[in-house]
Design a protein around this motif. Structure first.
Motif, PDB file in Angstrom:
ATOM      1  N   GLY A 179     -14.736 -57.170  27.604  1.00 26.81           N
ATOM      2  CA  GLY A 179     -13.815 -56.375  26.808  1.00 26.81           C
ATOM      3  C   GLY A 179     -14.495 -55.152  26.226  1.00 26.81           C
ATOM      4  O   GLY A 179     -13.981 -54.028  26.298  1.00 26.81           O
ATOM      5  N   ILE A 180     -15.675 -55.355  25.649  1.00 25.01           N
ATOM      6  CA  ILE A 180     -16.398 -54.234  25.039  1.00 25.01           C
ATOM      7  C   ILE A 180     -16.851 -53.235  26.105  1.00 25.01           C
ATOM      8  O   ILE A 180     -16.733 -52.017  25.917  1.00 25.01           O
ATOM      9  N   LYS A 181     -17.375 -53.753  27.219  1.00 23.79           N
ATOM     10  CA  LYS A 181     -17.866 -52.854  28.282  1.00 23.79           C
ATOM     11  C   LYS A 181     -16.780 -51.918  28.790  1.00 23.79           C
ATOM     12  O   LYS A 181     -17.055 -50.796  29.197  1.00 23.79           O
ATOM     13  N   ASN A 182     -15.551 -52.389  28.786  1.00 23.87           N
ATOM     14  CA  ASN A 182     -14.436 -51.626  29.342  1.00 23.87           C
ATOM     15  C   ASN A 182     -13.605 -50.900  28.288  1.00 23.87           C
ATOM     16  O   ASN A 182     -12.554 -50.351  28.603  1.00 23.87           O
ATOM     17  N   SER A 183     -14.075 -50.909  27.052  1.00 25.87           N
ATOM     18  CA  SER A 183     -13.305 -50.285  25.980  1.00 25.87           C
ATOM     19  C   SER A 183     -13.746 -48.843  25.748  1.00 25.87           C
ATOM     20  O   SER A 183     -14.778 -48.396  26.250  1.00 25.87           O
ATOM     21  N   ASP A 184     -12.955 -48.134  24.982  1.00 32.06           N
ATOM     22  CA  ASP A 184     -13.216 -46.744  24.641  1.00 32.06           C
ATOM     23  C   ASP A 184     -14.572 -46.630  23.939  1.00 32.06           C
ATOM     24  O   ASP A 184     -14.790 -47.297  22.927  1.00 32.06           O
ATOM     25  N   PRO A 185     -15.494 -45.797  24.455  1.00 27.40           N
ATOM     26  CA  PRO A 185     -16.814 -45.681  23.804  1.00 27.40           C
ATOM     27  C   PRO A 185     -16.741 -45.110  22.393  1.00 27.40           C
ATOM     28  O   PRO A 185     -17.690 -45.248  21.622  1.00 27.40           O
ATOM     29  N   ASP A 186     -15.619 -44.490  22.047  1.00 26.70           N
ATOM     30  CA  ASP A 186     -15.459 -43.939  20.699  1.00 26.70           C
ATOM     31  C   ASP A 186     -14.812 -44.923  19.727  1.00 26.70           C
ATOM     32  O   ASP A 186     -14.525 -44.555  18.578  1.00 26.70           O
ATOM     33  N   ALA A 187     -14.580 -46.149  20.175  1.00 30.33           N
ATOM     34  CA  ALA A 187     -13.962 -47.146  19.289  1.00 30.33           C
ATOM     35  C   ALA A 187     -14.802 -47.331  18.041  1.00 30.33           C
ATOM     36  O   ALA A 187     -16.036 -47.400  18.103  1.00 30.33           O
ATOM     37  N   LYS A 188     -14.132 -47.405  16.906  1.00 28.70           N
ATOM     38  CA  LYS A 188     -14.826 -47.629  15.633  1.00 28.70           C
ATOM     39  C   LYS A 188     -14.907 -49.117  15.292  1.00 28.70           C
ATOM     40  O   LYS A 188     -15.691 -49.522  14.444  1.00 28.70           O
TER      41      LYS A 188
END
Length: 196
Positions: A86-95
């Motif tokens: 989930g994290i690997k595929n998420s928006d790199p700008d996620a807060k």
């Protein structure tokens, strides 16, 4: 800039105790996993929503929704693998990341929004719900825990990080014990059908 919160629905379990894929069992007017997706989608606070899955049956149910689907080939190695995918595929700008179980039928939009509001006021905190005193999900981790989350193993999810950072954890109390309930067995599924 908007504080991007990524919602990650964990839906890659093998349903061993159910004896069949529990997430596609009927619930309300759809299925268990669709109920989870619809509840999360009803909250407008997410910058993106991902569903981590393993079963093609689950994928068939969720592909009609406007969410990002992530296949987890390592799901048999435990919940940690779904967190990592989930994290690997998420928006790199996620807060922050909110992890939502795909098998909690009584989680509501109000509960999700209360947890998000708690995080918005305490953005350095890990947000953990307590249902009548019992810790549960969904949980929110600030993005600074990204690497620690990527390093977890086995079936523990983020529990080890929560235990190791007790000074950073903020608990949000709910008095609805059923909200923390998840469906693992045929008996639990039948109980759910009687209530809903």
């Amino acid at each position: 800039m908007i504080d991007i919160i990524t919602g990650i629905i964990l839906a890659a379990g093998s349903s061993k105790r159910m004896g069949k894929q529990k997430l596609i069992l009927p619930l309300k007017n759809s299925t268990i996993v669709e109920n989870a997706v619809e509840t999360v989608k009803s909250c407008k606070a997410f910058g993106e929503i991902l569903v981590v899955y393993q079963s093609e049956e689950v994928m068939d149910r969720i592909k009609k929704y406007d969410v990002k689907t992530v296949y987890n080939a390592k799901a048999k190695d435990g919940q940690s693998t779904s967190v990592i995918e989930g994290i690997k595929n998420s928006d790199p700008d996620a807060k922050a990341y909110m992890f939502i179980a795909g098998d909690q039928p009584f989680i509501t939009k109000d509960i999700i929004e209360a947890l998000i509001n708690a995080w918005k006021k305490n953005q350095n905190s890990i947000i953990v719900p307590c249902y009548d005193g019992k810790k549960g999900m969904p949980t929110i981790f600030p993005a600074e825990f990204r690497q620690e989350l990527m390093n977890i193993t086995g079936d523990t999810g983020g529990r080890t990080i929560i235990q190791g950072n007790s000074d950073r954890v903020m608990f949000v109390d709910f008095y609805d014990t059923m909200a923390g309930f998840d469906i693992d067995t045929p008996e639990e599924y039948n109980e759910t059908l009687k209530i809903i």
